[in-house]
Design a protein around this motif. Structure first.
Motif, mmCIF file in Angstrom:
data_model
loop_
_atom_site.group_PDB
_atom_site.id
_atom_site.type_symbol
_atom_site.label_atom_id
_atom_site.label_comp_id
_atom_site.label_asym_id
_atom_site.label_seq_id
_atom_site.Cartn_x
_atom_site.Cartn_y
_atom_site.Cartn_z
ATOM 1 N N GLU A 241 0.817 -1.211 0.000
ATOM 2 C CA GLU A 241 0.000 0.000 0.000
ATOM 3 C C GLU A 241 0.854 1.267 0.000
ATOM 4 O O GLU A 241 0.540 2.248 -0.679
ATOM 5 N N THR A 244 2.229 1.466 -3.567
ATOM 6 C CA THR A 244 1.296 1.388 -4.695
ATOM 7 C C THR A 244 0.025 2.147 -4.336
ATOM 8 O O THR A 244 -1.004 1.561 -4.007
ATOM 9 N N SER A 246 -2.231 3.449 -5.930
ATOM 10 C CA SER A 246 -3.422 3.209 -6.761
ATOM 11 C C SER A 246 -4.298 2.094 -6.207
ATOM 12 O O SER A 246 -5.457 1.942 -6.614
ATOM 13 N N TYR A 248 -6.328 0.080 -3.080
ATOM 14 C CA TYR A 248 -7.001 0.324 -1.819
ATOM 15 C C TYR A 248 -6.421 -0.578 -0.731
ATOM 16 O O TYR A 248 -5.762 -1.593 -1.013
#
Length: 332
Positions: A241, A244, A246, A248
């Motif tokens: 997370e 990245t 993008s 969730y």
């Protein structure tokens, strides 16, 4: 339905009822100054509905997204409390997802050394997971939840009617945390996912997930032992997370569980994740994930604690040196 949660200071109730948000004044002590904390992604009528039940309400709205979970937003909430002349007898109400709950809870925990805090989670992710347990935190220096406090809410309202405004991806995002709890504790709940019945049984998914988390946090309120099971998939997931944006949170947790399952469980989990529209692979630099995990809160010296699942419905608590763990998660 009322689900009581016991804590060392007494405990609190979770009100699990469709339509409860509109009747918040019946369940919460709002006849005082109330700061309602929400974000730009939450329908305005939710906060307005709670405000209508208050003696004196202020609504604080911040920009939606994990990027707002920082010291700047935290300071802005504290400033709003000071500007509105809040005292220790007043309260904060979170109306929104996990980021809102974390921000509002952390502000309540630290303002005047603690004022009352109520949580009304409006996303599936926050309803099945972050709404209870008392964890509040903000991100700092690129690391998730690195600054925070344990601070229990006075009461929680979970109204599944709020899920009607969520898109399919957000529902899947929340399902990932429920899948996590089924893998470690509840094979019958996992069977609901395998049969593809989770959406039509969403109330059951929420209730069973809450009861699993309740049993864990009651036994280990401040993560001294058993509560670490709730971090299944999170060590790797948080690292993904952080690198990245993008993806969730629930999508990253889904990815983080995969390398820590036995081959048999992993195959079943992949089928469930794909049916829910959750990712089973990620294009993120492995070395970046490893470097981020070195700052995980579950590190103790050169060793790291983690959870594995070799059979659905049960779990293993394990510890190894960091390098050994890093090799294990290469499968992500």
């Amino acid at each position: 339905m009322i689900i009581p949660v016991k804590t060392k200071d007494g405990g609190y109730d979770i009100i699990l009822e469709r339509g409860a948000l509109k009747n918040a004044g019946e369940y919460l002590n709002l006849k005082r100054r109330v700061l309602i904390v929400t974000d730009s992604g939450v329908p305005k009528e939710y906060a307005n509905s709670v405000a209508a039940e208050c003696l004196e309400a202020e609504i604080f709205v911040f920009k939606k997204g994990e990027a707002s979970k920082n010291f700047d937003t935290y300071k802005d909430i504290l400033a709003a409390l000071i500007k509105a002349n809040f005292t220790r007898t007043d309260c904060v109400v979170a109306v929104g997802g996990g980021v809102v709950g974390d921000m509002a809870g952390f502000a309540a925990a630290t303002f005047m050394r603690g004022i009352d805090f109520y949580n009304i989670p409006t996303t599936l992710l926050s309803q099945v997971d972050s709404s209870i347990g008392g964890k509040t935190a903000i991100d700092f220096c690129g690391y998730k939840n690195i600054v925070g406090a344990f601070y229990q809410p006075k009461r929680v309202i979970i109204d599944a009617d709020t899920l009607s405004t969520l898109d399919k991806r957000q529902i899947s995002n929340g399902m990932a945390e429920a899948v996590k709890m089924s893998l470690t504790h509840d094979s019958e709940l996992f069977a609901i996912f395998e049969k593809g019945d989770a959406i039509k049984n969403i109330d059951t998914v929420i209730e069973r997930s809450l009861k699993i988390k309740r049993s864990v946090v009651e036994a280990d309120e401040q993560e001294a032992g058993l509560r670490k099971v709730l971090n299944f998939g999170h060590t790797v997931g948080h690292a993904i997370e952080s690198n990245t944006p993008s993806l969730y949170h629930g999508e990253c947790v889904a990815l983080g569980m995969l390398p820590l399952c036995s081959e048999m469980v992993r195959a079943r989990l992949i089928n469930v994740l794909e049916s829910l529209g959750l990712p089973t692979a990620v294009d993120t630099d492995y070395e970046e994930i490893i470097e981020t995990m070195r700052h995980d809160k579950k590190m103790a010296g050169e060793n790291i604690s983690y959870i594995t699942v070799t059979e659905v419905g049960s779990f293993n608590m394990e510890k190894s040196d960091f390098n050994t763990f890093a090799q294990m998660i290469k499968r992500v």
